[in-house]
Motif scaffolding. Sequence first.
Motif, PDB file in Angstrom:
ATOM      1  N   LYS A   1      17.417 132.507  65.545  1.00 28.65           N
ATOM      2  CA  LYS A   1      17.211 132.179  66.958  1.00 28.65           C
ATOM      3  C   LYS A   1      18.529 132.198  67.707  1.00 28.65           C
ATOM      4  N   ASN A   2      18.425 132.646  68.918  1.00 27.00           N
ATOM      5  CA  ASN A   2      19.608 132.675  69.772  1.00 27.00           C
ATOM      6  C   ASN A   2      19.703 131.459  70.676  1.00 27.00           C
ATOM      7  N   SER A   3      18.628 130.679  70.735  1.00 28.89           N
ATOM      8  CA  SER A   3      18.607 129.531  71.648  1.00 28.89           C
ATOM      9  C   SER A   3      19.642 128.501  71.213  1.00 28.89           C
ATOM     10  N   ARG A   4      20.518 128.177  72.146  1.00 24.65           N
ATOM     11  CA  ARG A   4      21.576 127.199  71.840  1.00 24.65           C
ATOM     12  C   ARG A   4      20.976 125.808  71.607  1.00 24.65           C
ATOM     13  N   SER A   5      19.972 125.459  72.421  1.00 26.11           N
ATOM     14  CA  SER A   5      19.385 124.133  72.289  1.00 26.11           C
ATOM     15  C   SER A   5      18.698 123.959  70.936  1.00 26.11           C
TER      16      SER A   5
ATOM     17  N   VAL B   1      18.652 121.706  65.435  1.00 23.10           N
ATOM     18  CA  VAL B   1      18.601 121.831  63.970  1.00 23.10           C
ATOM     19  C   VAL B   1      19.826 121.167  63.348  1.00 23.10           C
ATOM     20  N   LYS B   2      20.976 121.341  63.988  1.00 19.67           N
ATOM     21  CA  LYS B   2      22.175 120.661  63.474  1.00 19.67           C
ATOM     22  C   LYS B   2      22.011 119.143  63.556  1.00 19.67           C
ATOM     23  N   HIS B   3      21.427 118.706  64.652  1.00 20.67           N
ATOM     24  CA  HIS B   3      21.195 117.256  64.820  1.00 20.67           C
ATOM     25  C   HIS B   3      20.275 116.728  63.726  1.00 20.67           C
TER      26      HIS B   3
ATOM     27  N   ASN C   1      19.963 117.965  60.768  1.00 23.19           N
ATOM     28  CA  ASN C   1      20.727 117.933  59.518  1.00 23.19           C
ATOM     29  C   ASN C   1      21.561 116.654  59.428  1.00 23.19           C
ATOM     30  N   ILE C   2      22.102 116.255  60.572  1.00 21.26           N
ATOM     31  CA  ILE C   2      22.846 114.984  60.607  1.00 21.26           C
ATOM     32  C   ILE C   2      21.908 113.830  60.269  1.00 21.26           C
ATOM     33  N   TYR C   3      20.705 113.898  60.834  1.00 21.12           N
ATOM     34  CA  TYR C   3      19.687 112.888  60.525  1.00 21.12           C
ATOM     35  C   TYR C   3      19.405 112.830  59.036  1.00 21.12           C
ATOM     36  N   LYS C   4      19.300 113.996  58.442  1.00 21.83           N
ATOM     37  CA  LYS C   4      18.936 114.068  57.036  1.00 21.83           C
ATOM     38  C   LYS C   4      19.963 113.362  56.161  1.00 21.83           C
ATOM     39  N   TYR C   5      21.209 113.397  56.560  1.00 17.56           N
ATOM     40  CA  TYR C   5      22.263 112.756  55.761  1.00 17.56           C
ATOM     41  C   TYR C   5      22.497 111.297  56.151  1.00 17.56           C
ATOM     42  N   GLY C   6      21.743 110.803  57.125  1.00 17.27           N
ATOM     43  CA  GLY C   6      21.845 109.391  57.495  1.00 17.27           C
ATOM     44  C   GLY C   6      22.730 109.134  58.685  1.00 17.27           C
ATOM     45  N   GLY C   7      23.072 110.180  59.448  1.00 20.04           N
ATOM     46  CA  GLY C   7      23.955 109.976  60.598  1.00 20.04           C
ATOM     47  C   GLY C   7      23.231 110.033  61.919  1.00 20.04           C
ATOM     48  N   GLY C   8      21.899 109.923  61.910  1.00 20.54           N
ATOM     49  CA  GLY C   8      21.131 110.126  63.131  1.00 20.54           C
ATOM     50  C   GLY C   8      21.005 108.911  64.017  1.00 20.54           C
ATOM     51  N   SER C   9      21.358 107.739  63.507  1.00 22.25           N
ATOM     52  CA  SER C   9      21.244 106.543  64.331  1.00 22.25           C
ATOM     53  C   SER C   9      22.288 105.524  63.878  1.00 22.25           C
ATOM     54  N   ILE C  10      22.536 104.541  64.728  1.00 22.92           N
ATOM     55  CA  ILE C  10      23.541 103.527  64.424  1.00 22.92           C
ATOM     56  C   ILE C  10      23.185 102.778  63.147  1.00 22.92           C
ATOM     57  N   SER C  11      21.919 102.380  63.036  1.00 29.18           N
ATOM     58  CA  SER C  11      21.512 101.573  61.884  1.00 29.18           C
ATOM     59  C   SER C  11      21.644 102.349  60.583  1.00 29.18           C
ATOM     60  N   THR C  12      21.266 103.614  60.592  1.00 28.25           N
ATOM     61  CA  THR C  12      21.361 104.389  59.345  1.00 28.25           C
ATOM     62  C   THR C  12      22.821 104.650  58.972  1.00 28.25           C
TER      63      THR C  12
ATOM     64  N   LYS D   1      29.207 111.091  52.161  1.00 23.91           N
ATOM     65  CA  LYS D   1      28.104 111.300  53.104  1.00 23.91           C
ATOM     66  C   LYS D   1      28.602 111.281  54.541  1.00 23.91           C
ATOM     67  N   LEU D   2      29.501 110.357  54.827  1.00 29.47           N
ATOM     68  CA  LEU D   2      30.014 110.251  56.193  1.00 29.47           C
ATOM     69  C   LEU D   2      30.856 111.469  56.553  1.00 29.47           C
ATOM     70  N   GLU D   3      31.631 111.974  55.606  1.00 27.37           N
ATOM     71  CA  GLU D   3      32.416 113.188  55.860  1.00 27.37           C
ATOM     72  C   GLU D   3      31.509 114.382  56.112  1.00 27.37           C
ATOM     73  N   LYS D   4      30.422 114.470  55.357  1.00 24.14           N
ATOM     74  CA  LYS D   4      29.452 115.542  55.561  1.00 24.14           C
ATOM     75  C   LYS D   4      28.843 115.447  56.953  1.00 24.14           C
ATOM     76  N   ILE D   5      28.512 114.230  57.356  1.00 22.79           N
ATOM     77  CA  ILE D   5      27.926 114.023  58.692  1.00 22.79           C
ATOM     78  C   ILE D   5      28.907 114.460  59.769  1.00 22.79           C
ATOM     79  N   ILE D   6      30.157 114.036  59.640  1.00 21.65           N
ATOM     80  CA  ILE D   6      31.171 114.394  60.652  1.00 21.65           C
ATOM     81  C   ILE D   6      31.370 115.907  60.711  1.00 21.65           C
ATOM     82  N   SER D   7      31.284 116.559  59.557  1.00 18.54           N
ATOM     83  CA  SER D   7      31.498 118.019  59.518  1.00 18.54           C
ATOM     84  C   SER D   7      30.386 118.769  60.229  1.00 18.54           C
ATOM     85  N   LEU D   8      29.229 118.172  60.410  1.00 16.49           N
ATOM     86  CA  LEU D   8      28.128 118.844  61.086  1.00 16.49           C
ATOM     87  C   LEU D   8      28.279 118.821  62.601  1.00 16.49           C
TER      88      LEU D   8
END
Length: 1602
Positions: A1335-1339, A1344-1346, A1348-1359, A1375-1382
């Motif tokens: 897909k070319n859609s930026r949004s 999808v990147k967002h 992926n961040i969710y999947k690693y536990g970086g999608g919300s403050i509590s997680t 895990k936190l380094e992986k989240i930051i890299s996304l």
Amino acid sequence: MDYKTLPVAMWNEYHVSAWLESIGIKEEYVKKLREVEVTGPVLRKINESFLKNIGMKEGQIYVLICERDELLECLSKKTSAEQAENPTFKATEILSHPGSTTHAQKKKVKAKNSNIPAMTNVPAEKRESSTKTNQITRPKNVASCQATSHQNTASEIDISGTVEESRREETEKSLSALIKSENGTSHSVHKKRAQALTLSRFRPFGTQDINFKYVKNTVLSPETGVIDLITPCHEYKSFVIAAELDQPRLQAKFAFEVIRFASACMNIRSNGTIHFGVMDRFEGDKDYEHGQIIGVPVSNRDIYVDALDKNIAKCFSASDQEAARNCIRPPVFTEVIEKDTEDQSFVVEVDIEPSYSTVKGKIFEVFLPRFNEESNKTIYEKKPVLYQRLNAKSEPVKNEEQTDFTLGSQERDVRREMAESSSNEDAMEISQNLGRKLLVLLNDGKNYIDDYLSYILVTNRWGKEDLKSINFLMRMNIFCVFDFDEDSSVSGLHAKYKEHHTTNLHFLQNYANENKMNTTEFKKHLGLDDYTTWIFCNGRSDFHGDEKPCDDNTWIRTKKKYLKKAVSFICDEILPKGSFMVLFLLFSPVEKPMVDTFQEFYTEMNGMDYIICIAESKENYEKWANLAQASCSIETLEQRSIVGMKVSHIDTTIQDMMPSTICPRHLPVSTKGLCALPTLEEEKMFSLEILCTNQCDDIKQDCLSAKEIQEIEQTFYQGRKVSWKNFWLADKGSGGEVIERDACKEVHNILDDILYGTRIRYSVAKIKIFHQPGSGGSTIARQVLWKRRKDLRCAVVKSTYPVATVCQHAVNFREYDENDMKNSLPVLLLVEDYDEDYLEELKYDLTDAMAARRSHFSKPCFILMGCKRSNVPEKLCKASPLDTVAVTHKLTDQEKHLFKTKIEKLKKQKDFKPEFILTFVLMSEEFNETYVREFVEHLLQGIDLSSPVTNLMKYVAFLNSYVHNSYISLSHCEAFLGLGAYTEKRLREYDFKNNLSEQARLIFIELRAHTTYISCIHIIHHLVAKEILHQLLGDQPQSQIAMNLLQEKSLLHHRFGQEEFIKFIRDLFIRRDKKSRGDNTDSLFSPFIEHVCKVENYEKAIEVLKAAYECLEKDAFFAQQLARLHYNYERFEDAEFWARVAKSHLPNDSFILDTEGQVYRKWFSFTVDKKTDEPTPDEVIQMIEIALKAMECFRAAQQAAKAEIDSMNNAGYFGEVEVGCRLLKFLSTLKIFPRNPQREHSELVHYLLTDYIPEEIRKPWGKLHSRLKGLRQNIYDALEWISEDLCYFQTDKNQNKENEAEEKEEQVYNPRRWLKRQSEVYAKFFTSDSLIVVKNSRSETQLVKHMNIYKYGGGSISTILSLLSDSKDERSGNKLEKIISLYPDNPEKEILEDIDLINYILSHITLACVSPGSSKLLPLQTLRELSSRFFKLRRTAFPASAHFLLTLLYWPDDALDRESNPEKDDILISALLSMKHLYDVKMKNVAPRKKRIYTHFFLGKGSGVGKIVHRTKIDKLIKGSLDERRMKWLYGDVWKIGEVHSVLERVIGWTENGKVFARGHAGRIHILPLHFDSVPPGNENVTFYLGFSFSGLVAYDIQVKI
């Protein structure tokens, strides 16, 4: 009995209700008519106006009136058919319905009467038989006398001679006999419709007492002849028709009757009285009784007076006129009163007194007057007639007897002289023993007054001297006063009373209850439980409002209706029958309103048994009694009255009856002395039961007999709560000692540690006592209070009062009469059967109150001792061992010895029986199951299973088995057993007990609730109740007893105490077990419903719940339970129906809306799980529809929850996420959305996130597309709300108890773990790498990147923060380094969404906590720059987490902030203010423990992001179990750990006026203290540890800087 088998006249309100239901009247109106007590007789009378007043609509009124009239017509026809036909007379014409006789019917009856021949030969014994009856009765149809009297007008007026007069009377007697003989059924039917009449006394002869009254429709004794010459003979005349005649006719008739009677009395030398307005025996109307008082209207009294004056001169010879005038007294007009009417009528009476000196040697012949209709004037007989009293009549002396009669006058003169001489001798007046009478009336002749009895006073103005003698009132338990003295509050009784007691001032209008509050709400609204209520019944002179005094007529018109409501409310809904007495204190002339008050109480209380009148003045009493006799006979009033006793004598006499002496109550003070606690001050603290140092010392010990002391002890050992009297008697050596269990010593040890130990002392401390039911926990708690009452100020909290009230009273109690507030004695408050939220909120409010004092206290100000029932006390004790004591049934060896010794002592008592101390015996046996079973088996031997008492036992056992602290009120029990509410005076409780079986008397305990005044019954112990229920039921299922209970209308609809009983029924069906409340398990349904499901079947449970729903007015929460029960057994269509029913009743209740969502959620999960093969397209649509319905219901619940200020219901968000994630999983399994080679859900993601729709579902799913394409956003919004919410509160109670957490719903007991897991489930559906490439859609790529961040536990403050809970820092760091890299490499250039930026910054801060050397970390300055939008844009739409980050980033840093910078302070202060605003919105009116703030980070040593320390790092430094670590946090022991000192930085600050401040970048920053009482008083330099929470900056371990 079925209403169909009873006559309408015998129907009660339940029979009427059954008939109303049978004709289709709506249930709401049936209930209203039952509540206003429409019985059969009332049903006959009700009209359209009455029905409109209770709110019925026209259609329902029309049906009811038509059906009622048809019913009465049918009954009338049936009655007529059963009567013997009579060609001349028909009973239905004589006994017509009240008010229904038409003019035509009257004529018809008159015509028939005229056809009956005169019968002059009827024997006299037959003529008089009707007067010689034992039962005096009055029919309802009293008004019909006028028609009958009208028929006899001619015979009353047209008098042609004495023979004709005699013949008229004979004719009337014959007519009466004929009617009776020819229509034998008439009299019996008439009797059935009659009601008993009261016998009236005569006006005292020769007096004109204006206070004396007659009561309409009472009866005087039958007419009499000569008795003893002094006792008057009596003659009656109805005079109903004659009283309406013109003046000449009336005067002729009146003079004729009086002079004839007077001459007869004078000739026979006997006193006599002739009464006009009283029914004669021969006046021809069978609707009246002989001697019945009906009264006559008198418009002009002079007519009667002139009639005698004028006619005496013409009727008597000139020589006899003076004597006649002396003997014939002027007419006396005695008022006839009738309840609830203002019509005025009189009995006109003429007294005849032929004194010896006046009549000696005289014979009186008279020329009687008659009105001649032809000449239209009064004429006089030409020949004088000599009359005499013969039996009960005035008869002419026969010609042949006149000589003998004349000669006998000398003998009659002698007898008259002797009679007068005898009567004139002054009899020695015997003084009544009024003191003895007062003693008997007040307390049945006991030595002292029952202190459990409440009093209602009704009084008027008191004299100044009388007000000096009211000490007895000060010491009585006065519930309320009806005061008719408008100056009472200025110079009357209230002015004196309020000097000693606090009062609650009302007017009668306050009892209108126009808002239709229920009993409990209305009682609280009026404050009836707080103080003595003073009701000003006729204005109050010192009141600035519009309530002014008024005259009698105005009062009756404007205020009487409110009096009715007040009396009815107090008697029917507040005070149980027999628990109170009404005292009428008459110390000034009585007015009509006060009599109306008596009549209302007399009616409500069914008589005088609990009413006493006290009057010093006989005149005041007689005026009151003569007016009050409209309701009650004079004789009964005299029996219940104390008249002629001086107020000072009454005062002394009653005080001598008091069970206690006047003894000032004392409290300990900080100087080791004592202070007095006046009653007035104590009553102001009405939410506390204060225990004084000299408690019970006012009791007159000599008044307590050995038997009474033994009863007090046995009452306790039978199972009732221990009283202060038990401890007092034990201390005095008069009663046996109360066994002290080992747990009592444990409580004392904890108390000593709180008071004198080394732990950090807060202003409010807690001790918890968890006890198994019947193990003596409450006794232990009260023992501690008793033993500490001289060292501490002690009280028991009345937890029915709001926390704010208790807090205010507790503070006042602590500071009362203390000079040094800082060093005042600690207050020990016992809170029994407490709710956790209540105790926590009380602690919270007391802490705030002490913080406001701005003092530093060396000891705790308050110690809350909570005593609570629990089935697992040991487990709860282990959770908090430092402040908790467990009390179980298990006895130590020493305790067993004490119990054994005590039983041996009790056995030696006189008349001892083991059953008197059942609970004590059971306790000594440790409530062993076998012992309890054998005990119950023995108890129930030979019991009559069919008796009402056994059924009552069954119902009480049933409630006690399942509902803790349940009972059935004594009033309910009496109604169930068919006992009268009022029995003979003071025999009520004995009457109830005497109607119980032997078994019931042994197991029932009668208790009295202090807050509700209710006497109630329950079984000695719930284990005994369970065993009784088990053995009494046998093979009968418990569902059947529940059904039977719901059909017991005498229990369910009994008005008194109804709310409490209905609450227990609701708890039986709805209240679930909770371990947090001390139960064994966490149940899905109430224990009873779960029992029925398990032992019987779920269909029975559904059946009984449906019955409860119908019987309890279609309660929405019963419908909710039915929905839950149905979906729990996979009957989803029925569950859907009941959920909708519940919602129809309460459409905005978040919990009911959540239940509806749960129905669809369970339905969807069940449908998906049971499907083993590929679902058809229609089945797929149906499943998706169900899931989307569930999500819509959950969203509705979310909106409703936001509007609820008293609860925090977040279940809707959790439900929406769970259903949404399950729907995603289901969609991913459909063939229409195949996975790509990488096993990703690219096709599904494409459909959900874009406009793309596969062709095969475009039309079939037409209504679903828009809803499904919003699925991702809906789940995301719910997850974000949950994440933000979890940041506020301490919710992870069991996160380290793996096994326990798995047993419970994860979202409740470990919501952070649940959030992390659900976030991963949600994210995995949208993490398709192929979408990024294809897909070319930026949004879409960002999304999808967002994900992926969710999947690693970086999608919300509590997680993100939950990653810190990992025991291995390395794993969390990766895990936190992986989240930051996304995230983008240069987030400054890439414009991140607000939430993404918040998560990105927090990920760095969190990574710094676990891996401070990571290469991924950005420096503090960069993170500050990234957060600039949160303060530069200055908008409030940012979430609280954005402001939270600003407090972390902009707290002064030693490296970056060396120079003063006011702008950075502005950022920090602005963030703190925004957080406070959002926190205040979030909090609502919920218990403090449910909104306990969670501190996420602390300020550590160092600089940059490395100085931020997460709470988990400190947790790892604390040794011990989870519970031990919690206790160290709670009591501040964590700050004593050396490792913590090396990690955290102490901040330097200062205090001003109780507030804590620290230096910011340029100015001062306000810091919230964790405990307000930890703030030192005055202005001090301090140091503390700094915490960062969503409520702001928090100061821990505040220490004065030395």
